[in-house]
Design a protein around this motif. Structure first.
Motif, short mmCIF file in Angstrom:
data_model
loop_
_atom_site.label_atom_id
_atom_site.label_comp_id
_atom_site.label_asym_id
_atom_site.label_seq_id
_atom_site.Cartn_x
_atom_site.Cartn_y
_atom_site.Cartn_z
N GLU A 58 0.29 -4.45 -66.51
CA GLU A 58 -1.05 -4.23 -66.80
C GLU A 58 -1.21 -2.89 -66.06
N GLU A 59 -0.92 -2.75 -64.92
CA GLU A 59 -0.89 -1.23 -64.23
C GLU A 59 -0.01 -0.21 -65.09
N ILE A 60 1.10 -0.47 -65.71
CA ILE A 60 1.78 0.43 -66.02
C ILE A 60 1.20 0.86 -67.48
N PHE A 61 0.40 -0.26 -68.26
CA PHE A 61 -0.32 0.14 -69.44
C PHE A 61 -1.35 1.11 -69.00
N HIS A 62 -2.11 0.73 -67.71
CA HIS A 62 -3.14 1.73 -67.62
C HIS A 62 -2.78 2.94 -67.30
N PHE A 63 -1.52 3.05 -66.36
CA PHE A 63 -1.18 4.29 -66.36
C PHE A 63 -0.55 5.15 -67.25
N LEU A 64 -0.16 4.54 -68.22
CA LEU A 64 0.44 5.31 -69.42
C LEU A 64 -0.87 5.84 -70.30
N ALA A 65 -1.94 5.40 -70.05
CA ALA A 65 -2.91 5.71 -70.80
C ALA A 65 -3.80 6.96 -70.14
N GLU A 66 -3.54 7.42 -68.75
CA GLU A 66 -3.81 8.57 -68.12
C GLU A 66 -3.48 9.68 -68.59
#
Length: 163
Positions: free
Chosen positions: A67-75
């Protein structure tokens, strides 16, 4: 320490499952090897127990880390160099670390760059390789189909807005 059944990332090769242990006589020493079946490839690797900690082998991501990676990719990324040589060197160094966050940076930054300018051939290949490795690890970690994960990552990357 890893054990049989563990899902692991082995940066030079991809992700896989520890299938078993084998004891082998090497000279006058008995050495334990872990057999890792690399997913998506028709291969297994034997890794001596003595080098597990220095080999870069690590457990795959937890659900929280995914989930952290998914949020990071959205930045929206900052500090992407306009100089190809600088970008390329940074991305190569990031991929070599074997760290999933560094791989995600490469995927995110190269994807973002395509919003303004087409990638060079080598950057396209780098993006595809990093995207594949990132997708494989997330799919193995979540127990999902890789096609589903790739679709989700593409959707996240597509929704990142240009500055």
């Amino acid at each position: 320490m890893i054990k049989v059944g563990d899902k692991v990332a082995y940066p030079p090769h991809g992700v896989g499952v520890v299938e078993g242990e084998e004891k082998r006589q090497i000279g006058d020493k008995k050495i334990i090897f872990f057999r890792i079946k690399i997913l998506g490839k028709n291969m297994s690797v034997l890794v001596p127990e003595t080098v597990i900690e220095t080999s870069g082998i690590r457990p795959v991501l937890s659900k929280e880390e995914v989930e952290e990676i998914f949020h990071f990719l959205a930045e929206v990324p900052s500090d992407i160099s306009n100089k190809w040589t600088v970008r390329h060197r940074l991305n190569v160094d990031r991929i070599k670390t074997g760290e999933i966050k560094e791989l995600a940076i490469v995927v995110r930054n190269l994807s973002y760059r395509t919003k303004d300018k087409e990638l060079s051939y080598s950057e396209k290949r780098m993006f595809e390789d990093a995207f594949e490795k990132l997708s494989e690890e997330i799919a193995l970690s979540l127990g999902k189909d890789i096609k589903e994960i790739k679709k989700k990552i593409r959707k996240i990357l597509k929704e990142v807005k240009s500055k």
